[in-house]
Design an enzyme around this catalytic site. Structure first.
Site, mmCIF file in Angstrom:
data_model
loop_
_atom_site.group_PDB
_atom_site.id
_atom_site.type_symbol
_atom_site.label_atom_id
_atom_site.label_comp_id
_atom_site.label_asym_id
_atom_site.label_seq_id
_atom_site.Cartn_x
_atom_site.Cartn_y
_atom_site.Cartn_z
ATOM 1 N N ASP A 189 9.110 -8.428 6.582
ATOM 2 C CA ASP A 189 7.824 -8.681 7.248
ATOM 3 C C ASP A 189 7.799 -10.076 7.870
ATOM 4 O OD1 ASP A 189 5.271 -7.975 8.064
ATOM 5 O OD2 ASP A 189 4.327 -8.711 6.221
ATOM 6 N N HIS A 215 10.840 -8.717 16.587
ATOM 7 C CA HIS A 215 11.535 -7.540 16.054
ATOM 8 C C HIS A 215 13.018 -7.593 16.415
ATOM 9 C CE1 HIS A 215 7.761 -6.008 14.778
ATOM 10 N NE2 HIS A 215 7.297 -5.709 15.985
ATOM 11 N N LEU A 252 28.832 -0.552 0.814
ATOM 12 C CA LEU A 252 27.394 -0.764 0.616
ATOM 13 C C LEU A 252 26.654 0.403 1.258
ATOM 14 C CD1 LEU A 252 25.019 -3.270 0.261
ATOM 15 C CD2 LEU A 252 24.988 -2.854 2.681
HETATM 16 C C1 IPE Z 1 5.190 -3.398 5.983
HETATM 17 O O1 IPE Z 1 4.725 -4.421 6.792
HETATM 18 C C2 IPE Z 1 6.059 -2.462 6.778
HETATM 19 C C3 IPE Z 1 7.321 -2.988 7.281
HETATM 20 C C4 IPE Z 1 7.801 -4.176 7.079
HETATM 21 C C5 IPE Z 1 8.095 -2.055 8.042
HETATM 22 P P1 IPE Z 1 3.319 -4.354 7.512
HETATM 23 O O2 IPE Z 1 3.211 -5.581 8.338
HETATM 24 O O3 IPE Z 1 3.154 -3.051 8.223
HETATM 25 O O4 IPE Z 1 2.299 -4.374 6.293
HETATM 26 P P2 IPE Z 1 0.778 -4.824 6.226
HETATM 27 O O5 IPE Z 1 0.049 -4.137 7.358
HETATM 28 O O6 IPE Z 1 0.731 -6.305 6.381
HETATM 29 O O7 IPE Z 1 0.306 -4.397 4.863
HETATM 30 C C1 IPE Z 2 7.538 -6.382 10.182
HETATM 31 O O1 IPE Z 2 7.037 -7.431 10.939
HETATM 32 C C2 IPE Z 2 8.244 -5.365 11.044
HETATM 33 C C3 IPE Z 2 7.533 -4.089 11.194
HETATM 34 C C4 IPE Z 2 6.436 -3.736 10.574
HETATM 35 C C5 IPE Z 2 8.117 -3.140 12.109
HETATM 36 P P1 IPE Z 2 5.563 -7.390 11.496
HETATM 37 O O2 IPE Z 2 5.573 -6.792 12.848
HETATM 38 O O3 IPE Z 2 4.640 -6.728 10.546
HETATM 39 O O4 IPE Z 2 5.240 -8.933 11.603
HETATM 40 P P2 IPE Z 2 3.862 -9.651 11.271
HETATM 41 O O5 IPE Z 2 3.483 -9.262 9.875
HETATM 42 O O6 IPE Z 2 2.860 -9.175 12.272
HETATM 43 O O7 IPE Z 2 4.171 -11.095 11.415
HETATM 44 MG MG MG Z 3 3.513 -7.408 9.021
#
Ligand code: IPE
Ligand code: IPE
Ligand code: MG
Length: 242
Positions: free
Chosen positions: A17, A34, A128
């Site tokens: 995240d 991303h 892995l």
């Molecule tokens: C969890 O992150 C999902 C992934 C990293 C793929 P999110 O950014 O979607 O989670 P929330 O919305 O902060 O709970």
């Molecule tokens: C996690 O990073 C990746 C996915 C959920 C695909 P985020 O896109 O949730 O990044 P933040 O949380 O907005 O910084």
């Molecule tokens: Mg996020």
């Protein structure tokens, strides 16, 4: 300190995240976060191999991420396709077995085909296992396992935790020993709900694109310092009257 906590985790699960915030800090569109996140993943896969980790499960797209703006969702789908064509051969050469976990129904034929190719071309690798959780949710997993067990005709009286586990998406892997979430949020966000019953949790403020070997080592060090009791007691009780 116990024997279990000194060992290297066999299975690490990561909620990758913070990509969006990494990009925002640089005044870039979220997509670039991303993109950078994919590069971070490739480095972490190599680092896990170097540390003899057997299973790495990463949360790449949750069942709930469809709620995001459609351009972000389509950007992520395109990025996955690009990542497969760019890194598949390298992953194969590294000895990585790729497995995709999640509901494949909702993704495009093109992406489904790319997943199938990634799995088929790496299926003999054993260094892995990289589980990519995509369109995955912990609740989805429990529900699909329940449906599959019913379809297989498992009678209620034979249904046990071990039996239901056989139908879970990652039944071939041990439960994760270590769960890492980057990006500063302290929640599971519907990741591996069933499998994390006794997993050790490490939450890091590091944004995923900045996560590397040093952060992985510090999470593993935190894991090794934990005393895993699995509900039991470790001290051998003094014998009565001794
Ligand atoms: C969890 O992150 C999902 C992934 C990293 C793929 P999110 O950014 O979607 O989670 P929330 O919305 O902060 O709970
Ligand atoms: C996690 O990073 C990746 C996915 C959920 C695909 P985020 O896109 O949730 O990044 P933040 O949380 O907005 O910084
Ligand atoms: Mg996020």
């Amino acid at each position: 300190m116990t024997f279990e906590s000194k060992a290297v985790p066999r299975h690490i699960a990561i909620v990758m995240d913070g990509n969006g915030r990494w990009a925002k800090k640089r005044f870039l569109p979220r997509f670039f976060g991303h993109k950078q996140g994919v590069d971070a993943l490739v480095k972490v896969v190599q680092a896990c191999i170097d540390r003899d980790i057997e299973y790495l499960t990463v949360f790449a797209f949750s069942s709930e991420n469809w709620k995001r703006p459609s351009d972000e969702v389509s950007g992520l789908m395109g990025l996955v396709l690009a990542a497969v064509s760019r890194y598949l051969a390298r992953m194969g050469a590294m000895g990585v077995r790729i497995r995709i976990v999640g509901d494949r129904e909702a993704v495009s034929d093109k992406l489904r085909n790319a997943w199938n190719e990634a799995e088929a071309s790496t299926r003999h690798n054993s260094k892995l296992t990289l589980n990519v959780a995509f369109n995955y949710g912990g609740r989805w997993d429990i529900l699909q396992a329940t449906k599959a067990a019913i379809k297989a005709g498992v009678p209620a009286e034979e249904m046990t935790e071990a039996k239901l586990s056989e139908f879970m998406a990652m039944s071939y892997a041990p439960d994760p020993d270590l769960f890492i979430r980057t990006g500063g949020e302290v929640r599971i966000s519907n990741f591996m709900l069933w499998q994390v019953a006794y997993t050790e949790f490490v939450f890091s403020d590091c944004l995923w694109p900045e996560f590397g070997e040093a952060q992985l080592d510090s999470a593993i060090a935190a894991f090794r310092a934990r005393d895993r009791r699995f509900g039991g007691v470790k001290e051998v009780p003094a014998a009565v009257g001794a």
